[in-house]
Scaffold this motif. Sequence first.
Motif, short mmCIF file in Angstrom:
data_model
loop_
_atom_site.label_atom_id
_atom_site.label_comp_id
_atom_site.label_asym_id
_atom_site.label_seq_id
_atom_site.Cartn_x
_atom_site.Cartn_y
_atom_site.Cartn_z
N PHE A 47 3.64 18.91 -9.98
CA PHE A 47 4.38 18.95 -11.24
C PHE A 47 5.81 19.38 -10.96
O PHE A 47 6.04 20.34 -10.23
N VAL A 48 6.77 18.72 -11.59
CA VAL A 48 8.18 19.11 -11.51
C VAL A 48 8.45 20.09 -12.65
O VAL A 48 8.19 19.79 -13.81
N ILE A 49 8.94 21.27 -12.31
CA ILE A 49 9.24 22.32 -13.28
C ILE A 49 10.73 22.29 -13.58
O ILE A 49 11.55 22.38 -12.68
N ASP A 50 11.07 22.19 -14.85
CA ASP A 50 12.46 22.02 -15.25
C ASP A 50 12.81 23.05 -16.31
O ASP A 50 11.95 23.49 -17.07
N LYS A 68 18.35 14.54 -17.68
CA LYS A 68 17.63 13.82 -16.64
C LYS A 68 18.26 14.11 -15.29
O LYS A 68 19.37 14.65 -15.21
N ALA A 69 17.59 13.73 -14.25
CA ALA A 69 18.10 13.93 -12.90
C ALA A 69 19.45 13.21 -12.73
O ALA A 69 19.66 12.14 -13.30
N ALA A 98 5.92 9.81 -12.17
CA ALA A 98 6.63 9.49 -13.40
C ALA A 98 7.37 10.70 -13.91
O ALA A 98 6.98 11.84 -13.63
N GLY A 99 8.43 10.45 -14.64
CA GLY A 99 9.07 11.48 -15.43
C GLY A 99 8.37 11.52 -16.78
O GLY A 99 7.81 10.52 -17.22
N ILE A 100 8.37 12.68 -17.41
CA ILE A 100 7.75 12.79 -18.73
C ILE A 100 8.70 13.49 -19.69
O ILE A 100 9.55 14.29 -19.28
N TYR A 144 7.23 20.97 -17.77
CA TYR A 144 7.03 19.91 -16.78
C TYR A 144 7.87 18.71 -17.20
O TYR A 144 7.80 18.26 -18.35
N SER A 145 8.67 18.20 -16.26
CA SER A 145 9.50 17.04 -16.56
C SER A 145 9.08 15.81 -15.77
O SER A 145 9.68 14.75 -15.91
N GLY A 146 8.07 15.96 -14.93
CA GLY A 146 7.59 14.82 -14.17
C GLY A 146 6.48 15.25 -13.24
O GLY A 146 6.10 16.42 -13.19
N PHE A 147 5.95 14.27 -12.50
CA PHE A 147 4.86 14.57 -11.57
C PHE A 147 4.76 13.48 -10.51
O PHE A 147 5.25 12.37 -10.68
N TRP A 148 4.14 13.85 -9.41
CA TRP A 148 3.69 12.91 -8.38
C TRP A 148 2.19 13.11 -8.22
O TRP A 148 1.72 14.24 -8.19
N LEU A 149 1.44 12.04 -8.10
CA LEU A 149 0.06 12.10 -7.67
C LEU A 149 0.05 11.61 -6.23
O LEU A 149 0.55 10.51 -5.94
#
Length: 107
Positions: free
Chosen positions: A6-9, A14-15, A40-42, A72-77
């Motif tokens: 999880f990306v913590i923002d 946006k990036a 994905a970004g969320i 959370y602003s995005g994630f990678w699986l």
Amino acid sequence: MRFIIFVIDDQLEKASSNEMEAINAFNDKLEAGGHWITAAGINHGEAATVLDNRGGAALVTPGSLYNEVEHYSGFWLIEAATKEEALGLAAEGSKACNRRVELRPYL
């Protein structure tokens, strides 16, 4: 083993273009190494909806369950052979997106 990063923002922007270049390069590395599943970004939690239909309650609440500045602003699986490998990939993801990340294994 599968993991989610999880990306913590703490911002709504946006990036930046430099961050997106680094993220895209990291994504390419994940794919080349056989670690990529998806990413994905969320949207911010303000765009979320919480639903609770336990027992047919049909409750719908706008917004996120959590209303903190950090979100959370995005994630990678990803796929990784070991937790140590996943930790290394998560550290690279943090550097690429210039944000803190949280790593969790799938059950």
